[in-house]
Design a protein around this motif. Structure first.
Motif, PDB file in Angstrom:
ATOM      1  N   PRO A   2       1.069  -1.214  -0.188  1.00 27.86           N
ATOM      2  CA  PRO A   2       0.177   0.151  -0.097  1.00 27.86           C
ATOM      3  C   PRO A   2       0.986   1.567   0.204  1.00 27.86           C
ATOM      4  O   PRO A   2       2.103   1.355   0.617  1.00 27.86           O
ATOM      5  CB  PRO A   2      -1.075   0.284   1.234  1.00 27.86           C
ATOM      6  CG  PRO A   2      -0.226  -0.942   1.825  1.00 27.86           C
ATOM      7  CD  PRO A   2       0.725  -2.188   1.207  1.00 27.86           C
ATOM      8  N   LEU A   3       0.778   2.054  -0.664  1.00 23.61           N
ATOM      9  CA  LEU A   3       1.294   3.401  -1.074  1.00 23.61           C
ATOM     10  C   LEU A   3       0.074   4.688  -0.655  1.00 23.61           C
ATOM     11  O   LEU A   3      -0.533   4.720  -0.914  1.00 23.61           O
ATOM     12  CB  LEU A   3       1.563   3.365  -2.511  1.00 23.61           C
ATOM     13  CG  LEU A   3       2.318   4.951  -2.610  1.00 23.61           C
ATOM     14  CD1 LEU A   3       3.156   5.637  -2.362  1.00 23.61           C
ATOM     15  CD2 LEU A   3       2.556   4.857  -4.739  1.00 23.61           C
ATOM     16  N   VAL A   4       0.500   5.443   0.546  1.00 26.12           N
ATOM     17  CA  VAL A   4       0.738   6.549   0.611  1.00 26.12           C
ATOM     18  C   VAL A   4       0.644   7.611  -0.255  1.00 26.12           C
ATOM     19  O   VAL A   4       1.875   8.124   0.464  1.00 26.12           O
ATOM     20  CB  VAL A   4       0.628   6.656   2.527  1.00 26.12           C
ATOM     21  CG1 VAL A   4      -0.580   8.142   2.666  1.00 26.12           C
ATOM     22  CG2 VAL A   4      -0.879   5.762   2.818  1.00 26.12           C
ATOM     23  N   ALA A   5       0.448   8.160  -0.416  1.00 25.71           N
ATOM     24  CA  ALA A   5       0.808   9.591  -1.505  1.00 25.71           C
ATOM     25  C   ALA A   5       0.495  11.169  -1.182  1.00 25.71           C
ATOM     26  O   ALA A   5      -0.906  10.748  -1.468  1.00 25.71           O
ATOM     27  CB  ALA A   5       0.479   9.715  -3.096  1.00 25.71           C
ATOM     28  N   ASP A   6       1.256  11.449  -0.139  1.00 26.57           N
ATOM     29  CA  ASP A   6       0.810  13.054  -0.118  1.00 26.57           C
ATOM     30  C   ASP A   6       1.580  13.970  -1.380  1.00 26.57           C
ATOM     31  O   ASP A   6       2.986  14.116  -1.729  1.00 26.57           O
ATOM     32  CB  ASP A   6       1.793  13.578   1.021  1.00 26.57           C
ATOM     33  CG  ASP A   6       1.029  14.553   1.408  1.00 26.57           C
ATOM     34  OD1 ASP A   6       0.262  15.231   0.708  1.00 26.57           O
ATOM     35  OD2 ASP A   6       2.217  15.233   2.458  1.00 26.57           O
ATOM     36  N   PRO A   7       0.741  14.599  -2.422  1.00 27.99           N
ATOM     37  CA  PRO A   7       1.081  15.140  -3.247  1.00 27.99           C
ATOM     38  C   PRO A   7       1.326  16.844  -2.954  1.00 27.99           C
ATOM     39  O   PRO A   7       0.910  17.243  -3.129  1.00 27.99           O
ATOM     40  CB  PRO A   7       0.163  15.611  -4.151  1.00 27.99           C
ATOM     41  CG  PRO A   7      -1.007  15.129  -3.647  1.00 27.99           C
ATOM     42  CD  PRO A   7      -0.424  14.813  -1.777  1.00 27.99           C
ATOM     43  N   VAL A   8       2.251  16.402  -2.311  1.00 29.93           N
ATOM     44  CA  VAL A   8       3.503  17.974  -2.431  1.00 29.93           C
ATOM     45  C   VAL A   8       3.549  19.140  -3.303  1.00 29.93           C
ATOM     46  O   VAL A   8       4.574  18.201  -4.174  1.00 29.93           O
ATOM     47  CB  VAL A   8       4.499  17.444  -0.997  1.00 29.93           C
ATOM     48  CG1 VAL A   8       5.479  19.168  -0.591  1.00 29.93           C
ATOM     49  CG2 VAL A   8       4.217  16.544   0.261  1.00 29.93           C
ATOM     50  N   MET A   9       2.813  19.737  -3.186  1.00 32.13           N
ATOM     51  CA  MET A   9       3.374  21.175  -4.253  1.00 32.13           C
ATOM     52  C   MET A   9       3.794  22.224  -3.598  1.00 32.13           C
ATOM     53  O   MET A   9       4.665  23.270  -4.059  1.00 32.13           O
ATOM     54  CB  MET A   9       1.795  20.947  -4.823  1.00 32.13           C
ATOM     55  CG  MET A   9       1.630  20.104  -5.332  1.00 32.13           C
ATOM     56  SD  MET A   9      -0.199  20.286  -6.550  1.00 32.13           S
ATOM     57  CE  MET A   9      -0.925  18.370  -7.492  1.00 32.13           C
ATOM     58  N   VAL A  10       3.069  22.778  -2.775  1.00 37.60           N
ATOM     59  CA  VAL A  10       3.749  24.077  -2.045  1.00 37.60           C
ATOM     60  C   VAL A  10       4.369  24.007  -0.947  1.00 37.60           C
ATOM     61  O   VAL A  10       2.921  22.914   0.662  1.00 37.60           O
ATOM     62  CB  VAL A  10       2.907  25.386  -2.340  1.00 37.60           C
ATOM     63  CG1 VAL A  10       3.485  26.739  -1.359  1.00 37.60           C
ATOM     64  CG2 VAL A  10       2.371  25.215  -3.503  1.00 37.60           C
ATOM     65  N   THR A  57       1.523  24.362  13.246  1.00 38.55           N
ATOM     66  CA  THR A  57       1.816  23.339  12.533  1.00 38.55           C
ATOM     67  C   THR A  57       2.097  22.940  11.619  1.00 38.55           C
ATOM     68  O   THR A  57       2.014  22.953  10.734  1.00 38.55           O
ATOM     69  CB  THR A  57       0.071  23.914  11.680  1.00 38.55           C
ATOM     70  OG1 THR A  57      -0.050  25.377  11.263  1.00 38.55           O
ATOM     71  CG2 THR A  57      -1.315  24.789  13.272  1.00 38.55           C
ATOM     72  N   HIS A  58       3.568  23.284  11.342  1.00 40.48           N
ATOM     73  CA  HIS A  58       4.560  22.929  10.544  1.00 40.48           C
ATOM     74  C   HIS A  58       4.315  21.438  10.609  1.00 40.48           C
ATOM     75  O   HIS A  58       4.860  20.497  11.438  1.00 40.48           O
ATOM     76  CB  HIS A  58       5.962  23.678   9.896  1.00 40.48           C
ATOM     77  CG  HIS A  58       6.920  23.651   9.117  1.00 40.48           C
ATOM     78  ND1 HIS A  58       6.881  23.628   7.419  1.00 40.48           N
ATOM     79  CD2 HIS A  58       8.597  22.464   9.242  1.00 40.48           C
ATOM     80  CE1 HIS A  58       7.761  23.148   7.174  1.00 40.48           C
ATOM     81  NE2 HIS A  58       8.390  23.005   8.716  1.00 40.48           N
ATOM     82  N   GLY A  59       4.369  20.848   9.017  1.00 40.35           N
ATOM     83  CA  GLY A  59       4.687  19.513   8.656  1.00 40.35           C
ATOM     84  C   GLY A  59       3.303  18.971   9.233  1.00 40.35           C
ATOM     85  O   GLY A  59       3.430  17.534   9.102  1.00 40.35           O
ATOM     86  N   THR A  60       1.774  19.207   8.764  1.00 38.42           N
ATOM     87  CA  THR A  60       1.061  18.445   9.777  1.00 38.42           C
ATOM     88  C   THR A  60       0.780  17.639   8.584  1.00 38.42           C
ATOM     89  O   THR A  60       0.543  15.915   8.881  1.00 38.42           O
ATOM     90  CB  THR A  60      -0.330  19.375   9.759  1.00 38.42           C
ATOM     91  OG1 THR A  60       0.050  20.122   8.908  1.00 38.42           O
ATOM     92  CG2 THR A  60      -0.006  19.480  10.949  1.00 38.42           C
ATOM     93  N   GLY A  61       0.794  18.286   7.205  1.00 33.56           N
ATOM     94  CA  GLY A  61       0.514  17.324   6.184  1.00 33.56           C
ATOM     95  C   GLY A  61       1.259  15.651   5.482  1.00 33.56           C
ATOM     96  O   GLY A  61       0.868  14.336   5.667  1.00 33.56           O
ATOM     97  N   CYS A  62       2.451  16.588   6.280  1.00 33.29           N
ATOM     98  CA  CYS A  62       4.015  14.725   6.157  1.00 33.29           C
ATOM     99  C   CYS A  62       3.037  13.961   6.826  1.00 33.29           C
ATOM    100  O   CYS A  62       3.506  12.703   7.459  1.00 33.29           O
ATOM    101  CB  CYS A  62       5.003  15.471   6.297  1.00 33.29           C
ATOM    102  SG  CYS A  62       5.798  17.063   5.240  1.00 33.29           S
ATOM    103  N   THR A  63       2.846  14.751   8.800  1.00 31.95           N
ATOM    104  CA  THR A  63       2.974  13.582   9.848  1.00 31.95           C
ATOM    105  C   THR A  63       1.841  12.897   9.791  1.00 31.95           C
ATOM    106  O   THR A  63       2.363  11.770   9.775  1.00 31.95           O
ATOM    107  CB  THR A  63       2.674  14.704  10.717  1.00 31.95           C
ATOM    108  OG1 THR A  63       4.174  15.429  10.940  1.00 31.95           O
ATOM    109  CG2 THR A  63       2.316  13.774  12.316  1.00 31.95           C
ATOM    110  N   LEU A  64       0.387  13.222   9.461  1.00 31.96           N
ATOM    111  CA  LEU A  64      -0.964  12.935   9.083  1.00 31.96           C
ATOM    112  C   LEU A  64      -0.479  11.814   8.480  1.00 31.96           C
ATOM    113  O   LEU A  64      -1.015  10.691   7.929  1.00 31.96           O
ATOM    114  CB  LEU A  64      -1.699  13.689   8.424  1.00 31.96           C
ATOM    115  CG  LEU A  64      -2.799  13.045   8.031  1.00 31.96           C
ATOM    116  CD1 LEU A  64      -4.020  12.735   9.347  1.00 31.96           C
ATOM    117  CD2 LEU A  64      -3.768  13.809   7.553  1.00 31.96           C
TER     118      LEU A  64
END
Length: 271
Positions: free
Chosen positions: A101-109, A207-214
């Motif tokens: 399983p791949l969790v893809a966080d589409p980091v853009m900005v 809240t820096h890094g919340t997306g990566c962390t989640l």
């Protein structure tokens, strides 16, 4: 320790996001994290001050040697800054980790506004990465780019989530933190329907890094054999606890307390 997660993402020298946040989150939830670093950033709580790409052959080598020896029960991708990197990462995953399983966080900005994905790479990400993913975790600005529509409210979020499912990904966790209001609503969308996951907004600039962390927390759950919904619920609870316990470091968007699950007092007197 249970579950192996391979994280393919960029480094954050400030320690709040990127590979550093990923490692902390996976460890805090009791899984083992290995990495393939795609880029180095000179970064702190005030923003991204420089980016240096890792050569594509070396990215491939990192992925290959980890999978050949340690293996992975889940994979998480973050910053994949250009088309060549996306193509290489997708080729390695498809060849060596099919069915993982791949969790893809589409980091853009970045939170400070620095672009972390080349504009011309968006179509490559949609065409190559999304169909490999078990779940994608875009925030609203990322979802607007991927879905090609504005998302000013919850109704538009639902339409965007439905549209993103048509891109070949079986599940979407659309994060609603960018919408105003006292309640933050995320949408978990699958073929079975859309579920709203709500929680009160925590008033803080840290809240820096919340997306990566989640995303990494979700990957840890999947690596440990949890069903997607259960992994998402635990990950959201972990991130909320980490935001609430943020140490207040830095002069800008500070990091979370990724060690909120750790109790060092247990070790007192054991040395």
């Amino acid at each position: 320790m249970k579950g192996r997660v391979l994280i393919v993402a960029g480094s954050d020298s400030g320690g709040g996001a990127g590979i550093q946040a990923d490692l902390k989150a996976v460890t805090a939830l009791g899984a083992f994290a290995a990495t393939a670093i795609t880029a180095l950033t000179a970064q702190n709580t005030l923003g991204v001050h420089g980016v240096m790409a890792v050569p594509v052959p070396f990215i491939r080598q990192q992925i290959r040697v980890v999978l050949e020896d340690i293996g992975a029960d889940a994979i998480k991708t973050g910053m994949l800054h250009d088309s060549a990197t996306i193509e290489a990462v997708c080729e390695e995953i498809a060849a060596r980790a099919r069915g993982v399983p791949l969790v893809a966080d589409p980091v853009m900005v970045a939170k400070g506004g620095h672009r972390l994905l080349a504009p011309e790479a968006v179509e490559t990400l949609k065409r190559r990465l999304l169909p490999l993913a078990a779940v994608i975790t875009p925030n609203l600005p990322e979802a607007e780019v991927l879905a090609g529509m504005e998302i000013p409210d919850l109704a538009a979020m639902r339409r965007a989530a439905e549209m993103l499912l048509t891109l070949g990904v079986p599940a979407v966790l659309l994060k609603g933190g960018h919408l105003p209001g006292p309640t933050v609503t995320d949408l978990l969308a699958t073929e079975a329907g859309i579920e709203a996951l709500e929680g009160p907004r925590i008033a803080t600039r840290h809240t820096h890094g919340t997306g990566c962390t989640l995303a990494s927390a979700i990957a840890a759950g999947l690596a440990q054999g949890m069903a997607l919904r259960a992994a998402v619920l635990r990950a959201r609870a972990y991130v909320r606890a980490a935001i609430a316990a943020a140490p207040g470091i830095g002069h800008g968007h500070g990091p979370l307390d990724h060690a909120v699950t750790v109790d060092p007092e247990r070790l007192a007197g054991l040395g």
